[in-house]
Design an enzyme around this catalytic site. Structure first.
Site, PDB file in Angstrom:
ATOM      1  N   CYS A  72      49.952  40.166  45.051  1.00  0.00           N
ATOM      2  CA  CYS A  72      49.196  41.155  44.449  1.00  0.00           C
ATOM      3  C   CYS A  72      47.750  41.582  44.690  1.00  0.00           C
ATOM      4  O   CYS A  72      47.299  40.765  45.524  1.00  0.00           O
ATOM      5  CB  CYS A  72      48.977  40.873  42.735  1.00  0.00           C
ATOM      6  N   GLU A 101      44.910  28.241  35.866  1.00  0.00           N
ATOM      7  CA  GLU A 101      44.265  29.270  35.304  1.00  0.00           C
ATOM      8  C   GLU A 101      43.970  29.097  33.787  1.00  0.00           C
ATOM      9  O   GLU A 101      42.719  29.559  33.343  1.00  0.00           O
ATOM     10  CB  GLU A 101      45.166  30.873  35.324  1.00  0.00           C
ATOM     11  N   THR A 122      47.633  35.364  32.530  1.00  0.00           N
ATOM     12  CA  THR A 122      47.850  36.814  33.132  1.00  0.00           C
ATOM     13  C   THR A 122      49.267  37.109  33.517  1.00  0.00           C
ATOM     14  O   THR A 122      49.818  38.099  33.686  1.00  0.00           O
ATOM     15  CB  THR A 122      47.059  36.961  34.445  1.00  0.00           C
ATOM     16  N   HIS A 137      49.494  29.323  45.701  1.00  0.00           N
ATOM     17  CA  HIS A 137      50.803  28.235  45.619  1.00  0.00           C
ATOM     18  C   HIS A 137      51.773  28.773  46.565  1.00  0.00           C
ATOM     19  O   HIS A 137      52.955  29.124  46.315  1.00  0.00           O
ATOM     20  CB  HIS A 137      51.382  28.400  44.027  1.00  0.00           C
TER      21      HIS A 137
HETATM   22  S1  SF4 Z   1      45.496  38.581  37.505  1.00  0.00           S
HETATM   23 FE1  SF4 Z   1      46.940  37.166  38.729  1.00  0.00          FE
HETATM   24  S2  SF4 Z   1      48.790  38.392  39.311  1.00  0.00           S
HETATM   25 FE2  SF4 Z   1      47.243  39.876  38.227  1.00  0.00          FE
HETATM   26  S3  SF4 Z   1      46.178  40.657  40.202  1.00  0.00           S
HETATM   27 FE3  SF4 Z   1      45.255  39.032  39.579  1.00  0.00          FE
HETATM   28  S4  SF4 Z   1      45.851  37.101  40.741  1.00  0.00           S
HETATM   29 FE4  SF4 Z   1      47.563  38.872  40.683  1.00  0.00          FE
END
Ligand code: SF4
EC number: 1.17.7.4
Length: 284
Positions: A12, A129, A167, A40
């Site tokens: 992402c 997170e 998230t 990861h």
């Molecule tokens: S919140 Fe997590 S899944 Fe979404 S863009 Fe950021 S790193 Fe990627």
């Protein structure tokens, strides 16, 4: 055999950003510390380790002897406020690769908790997170895995509460929670939909893929929470869903008679790992 790729898969924006920042930093520093694995995905981390990345598990293990000013990269998962304060106090240079979407949750939590709100976080309490998000609360903060966990265990008054989500939180579970709070008579609850759309897109695409294929391969590190969720979603719909970290784990004996094989990948799986899997599936 037809190979069908999910409409959305793989790294992402936040992970790509963290990888680019690490790449650039390693051009400028011989040694770069990272608090926890950068992403990861062991193979990606190993590549960076060869160029000078050192993964540490806690800030106290940094060598702060006189004259030493280590440089630390913060991964996309983010960290709590105390880590920034520790670095500032000890003159540790920070390269902050916290995903801006995670940073936004830190700001929400810091702001509402400073205004006296209790923070309710839905997510995995052991995930970095979530540990980081909790670390921005100036007051009470509670972590629940899902609605049942919340209903069973939340004994506090709900007035002046702010609700946020990991998230990568499962969108089905999120919808149940949303419905529950929509029906709540308490209108002093701040409800923040903090699920990242990259996650939502990948989860929806995985659902669609699993409905179209005989076998689904979900490619991603075994520590990756978003990959685990893709695997769970796929498995619910297509029982022949497999979570593989790399091409060595492809279930060749099962795929040889498959007509439609689907492939998706978690947000921390780089393209070269996915391409390797596709190549090896095609060879068989
Ligand atoms: S919140 Fe997590 S899944 Fe979404 S863009 Fe950021 S790193 Fe990627």
């Amino acid at each position: 055999m037809e190979i069908i790729m999910a409409d959305y898969y793989g790294t992402c924006f936040g992970v790509d950003r963290a990888l680019d920042m690490t790449n650039e930093a390693l051009n400028n520093y011989d040694t770069l510390y990272c608090l926890g694995e950068l992403i990861h995905n062991r193979r990606v981390v190993e590549r960076f380790e060869k160029r000078g990345l050192k993964v540490i598990n806690d800030l106290e293990s940094l060598d702060l002897k006189e004259g030493k000013k280590p440089t630390l990269i913060l991964r996309s998962h983010g960290v709590g406020k105390a880590a920034y304060e520790y670095c500032k106090y000890n003159d540790i240079k920070i390269i902050d690769a916290t995903c801006p979407k995670v940073k936004k949750i830190h700001e929400i939590v810091e702001s509402y908790s400073s205004d006296g709100y209790s923070i309710i976080i839905f997510g995995n309490e052991n995930h970095p997170e979530i540990i980081g998000i909790k670390g921005w609360s100036a007051g009470k903060a509670y972590i629940y895995s899902d609605l049942d966990d919340f209903i069973d265990n939340h004994k506090e008054d709900l007035s002046k509460s702010c609700i946020v989500f990991q998230t990568t939180y499962n969108t089905d579970k999120f919808n149940k929670i949303k419905e529950y709070f929509n029906n709540s008579p308490n209108n002093d609850i701040i409800f923040k939909s903090t699920i990242c759309n990259a996650t939502e897109r990948r989860q929806n695409a995985c659902r669609k893929l699993a409905g179209e294929c005989d076998i689904v391969l979900v490619v991603g590190g075994k520590q990756s929470s978003n990959t685990k969720k893709l695997f769970e979603i796929g498995k619910e719909i297509c029982k022949n869903t497999f979570w593989i970290e790399n091409s060595n784990e492809i279930p060749y004996n099962l795929i040889k008679n498959t007509k439609r094989l689907g492939i998706t990948a978690g947000a921390s799986t780089p393209l070269w790992v996915i391409e390797e899997v596709i190549l090896n599936v095609r060879k068989k």
